[in-house]
Enzyme design. Structure first.
Site, PDB file in Angstrom:
ATOM      1  N   TYR A 151      49.052  27.241  60.296  1.00 16.68           N
ATOM      2  CA  TYR A 151      49.282  27.587  61.707  1.00 16.68           C
ATOM      3  C   TYR A 151      50.710  27.210  62.110  1.00 16.68           C
ATOM      4  O   TYR A 151      51.464  28.044  62.610  1.00 16.68           O
ATOM      5  CB  TYR A 151      48.264  26.850  62.559  1.00 16.68           C
ATOM      6  CG  TYR A 151      48.313  27.159  64.039  1.00 16.68           C
ATOM      7  CD1 TYR A 151      47.814  28.357  64.531  1.00 16.68           C
ATOM      8  CD2 TYR A 151      48.820  26.231  64.954  1.00 16.68           C
ATOM      9  CE1 TYR A 151      47.833  28.638  65.899  1.00 16.68           C
ATOM     10  CE2 TYR A 151      48.836  26.500  66.312  1.00 16.68           C
ATOM     11  CZ  TYR A 151      48.339  27.700  66.786  1.00 16.68           C
ATOM     12  OH  TYR A 151      48.354  27.959  68.143  1.00 16.68           O
ATOM     13  N   ASN A 180      48.734  22.677  74.898  1.00 18.85           N
ATOM     14  CA  ASN A 180      47.266  22.758  75.039  1.00 18.85           C
ATOM     15  C   ASN A 180      46.849  23.363  76.378  1.00 18.85           C
ATOM     16  O   ASN A 180      47.196  22.822  77.435  1.00 18.85           O
ATOM     17  CB  ASN A 180      46.630  21.378  74.903  1.00 18.85           C
ATOM     18  CG  ASN A 180      46.865  20.786  73.525  1.00 18.85           C
ATOM     19  OD1 ASN A 180      48.000  20.550  73.135  1.00 18.85           O
ATOM     20  ND2 ASN A 180      45.795  20.563  72.780  1.00 18.85           N
TER      21      ASN A 180
END
Ligand code: NAD
Ligand code: UDP
Length: 346
Positions: A151, A180
Site C-alpha cells: 500500500y 485517517n
C-alpha cells in the site's frame, strides 16, 4: 441544481462505491454535476450507492482500474484502492497493481482528454514518521519490505507517476495526502479501528486494542474530507504538489476506545492484542498548506463525528438492519479483476 448547465461537469470517480468515494459522489451530484462511478466492488458495495440508483446524473460501471478505461469526462478523482490494512494486505499484489497500473491508466485517460485528475494518496507515504506533525516536505520513513509496503509503496509510486505525468506530459494533477478518515458507510468488516471499536462496543464484545494503545492517529470526519478534495480539485494547477488533508487533533487508540465506550454506553472490556508489524507509532497532519492554499480546515469535532458514526452502526446492528450481513470484503459481491461492465442505470 445549484449550478447552471454551462458549469455542469461529467466527473469520473474511481472507487466511487467505497466509503469516501460514495460521499464524494453525493457531494458532486448535489452540486449539479454528472457522476460516473467506476468500481470493482473489491471493498466497496452497492449499498453505498443504492440511493443514487434513480438519479439521472449518476451511473455505475463495474470495472477494474488495472485495465485501461475509455470514457469521456471533464474531471477525474482517482480513489480506487482498498484503504484498510486488513484488506490491502489480503492480496498485496493486486494492491500494488491497483495503485500503480490504476494510476497509469487514469493518467493516460486524463492526458488523452486533457482534463484535471486528483489522486487519493495517503498519510502512509510518511510511514512510521520521524517528524511530527508531518508536513508535505517530509520524505517519510517507510519499510519497503514489510507487509504495509504494498500500500505505502504503491501509493508513493502513484505520486511519482502523477508528478512525472505533469512534468513530462503537462497533465493537470492534484495529490491529496489523506489522513485517517471515518464516518457513516464504513463497513462492519472494514477492519479499521473506528469501525472495529464501535461494532465491538455495540455488540458488548471485547474492544481490541493493538499494542499498548499508546499509538496515535488523527481522525477526520468524511464530510470534511470530501470538502477538502473538492476544494483541491477546484484550486487549479498552482496546487499541483501533494497537499495534506486531515484533522490535526491527535488521540491515542486507548483514548479513542474510551470515547467510543462512553458514546455507546457499552460495558465491553478492553483486550490488548499484539501490535501489527510496522504499525506507525504516531500520526498527525500539518495542514498549514491546505489552510492557506485551499482555505480549508476540518469543522467536525471528533465527539460529533463519532456520535454520527455510532448512529450509522446502530442502524446496521438493529433488528432487520442487516446484522447478519457478510463480514468479508465486497459484501459478497464479485470483483471484476480485469473486466468492465456497465451495471446501472439498469
Ligand atoms: P474503500 O475501501 O471504502 O474504497 C475504495 C474503493 O475502491 C472500493 O469501493 C473498492 O471496491 C474500490 N477498488 C479497489 N480496487 C479497485 C480496482 N482495482 N478497480 C476499481 N475499484 C477498486 O476505502 P476508502 O476509505 O473510501 O478510501 C478511498 C481512497 O482514499 C483510497 O484510495 C484510499 O487509499 C484513500 N485513503 C483513505 C483513507 C481513509 O482513512 N479512509 C486514508 C488515506 C487514504
Ligand atoms: N487498531 C486497534 N484495534 C483495532 C484496529 C486497529 O488498536 O481493532 C489500531 C492499529 O494498530 C493502528 C490504529 O488502530 O495503530 C489505526 O489502525 P487503522 O487500521 O484504522 O488505520 P491505519 O493503521 O492505516 O492508520
Amino acid at each position: 441544481m445549484s449550478r447552471n448547465n454551462e458549469r455542469r461537469k461529467r466527473i469520473l470517480v474511481t472507487g466511487g462505491a467505497g466509503f469516501i468515494g460514495s460521499h464524494l459522489s453525493d457531494r458532486l451530484l448535489a452540486e449539479g454535476h454528472e457522476v460516473i462511478c467506476v468500481d470493482n466492488l473489491m471493498t466497496g458495495c452497492r449499498r453505498n450507492i443504492e440511493h443514487l440508483r434513480d438519479n439521472p446524473g449518476f451511473s455505475f460501471r463495474l470495472h477494474d482500474v488495472t485495465v485501461p478505461l475509455d470514457i469521456e469526462v471533464d474531471e477525474i478523482y482517482n480513489l480506487a484502492c482498498p484503504a484498510s490494512p486488513v484488506h490491502y494486505q489480503r492480496d498485496p499484489v493486486q494492491t500494488v497493481k491497483t495503485s500503480v497500473l490504476g494510476a497509469i491508466n487514469m493518467l493516460d485517460l486524463a492526458r488523452r482528454l486533457d482534463v484535471p485528475i486528483l489522486q487519493a494518496s495517503t498519510s502512509e507515504v510518511y510511514g512510521d514518521p520521524l517528524v511530527h506533525p508531518q508536513p508535505e516536505s517530509y520524505w517519510g520513513n517507510v519499510n519497503p519490505a514489510g507487509p504495509r509496503a504494498c500500500y505505502d509503496e504503491g501509493k508513493r509510486c502513484a505520486e511519482t507517476l502523477f508528478l512525472d505525468y505533469h512534468r513530462q506530459h503537462g497533465v493537470d494533477i492534484r495529490i491529496a495526502r489523506i489522513f485517517n478518515t471515518y464516518g457513516p458507510r464504513l463497513r462492519r468488516a472494514d477492519g479499521r479501528v473506528i469501525s472495529n471499536f464501535i461494532v465491538q462496543a455495540l455488540r458488548g464484545e471485547p474492544v481490541t486494542i493493538y499494542g499498548d494503545g499508546g499509538q496515535t492517529r488523527s481522525f477526520c470526519f468524511v464530510s470534511d474530507m470530501v470538502d477538502g478534495l473538492v476544494r483541491l480539485m477546484s484550486a487549479g494547477e498552482a496546487r499541483m504538489g501533494p497537499v495534506n488533508l486531515g484533522n490535526p487533533r491527535e488521540c491515542t487508540m486507548k483514548d479513542l476506545a474510551g470515547r467510543i465506550l462512553q458514546e455507546t454506553a457499552s460495558r465491553s472490556p478492553l483486550v490488548y492484542l499484539p501490535l501489527p508489524e510496522d504499525d506507525p507509532r504516531q500520526r498527525q497532519p500539518d495542514i498549514g498548506l491546505a489552510r492557506t492554499a485551499l482555505g480549508w480546515a476540518p469543522r467536525v469535532a471528533l465527539e460529533a463525528g463519532i456520535r454520527e458514526t455510532v448512529g450509522h452502526f446502530r442502524r446496521l446492528e438493529a433488528p432487520g438492519g442487516d446484522r447478519t450481513g457478510p463480514a468479508t470484503a465486497g459484501d459478497g459481491l464479485q470483483n471484476t479483476q480485469g473486466g468492465s461492465r456497465t451495471c446501472f442505470p439498469l
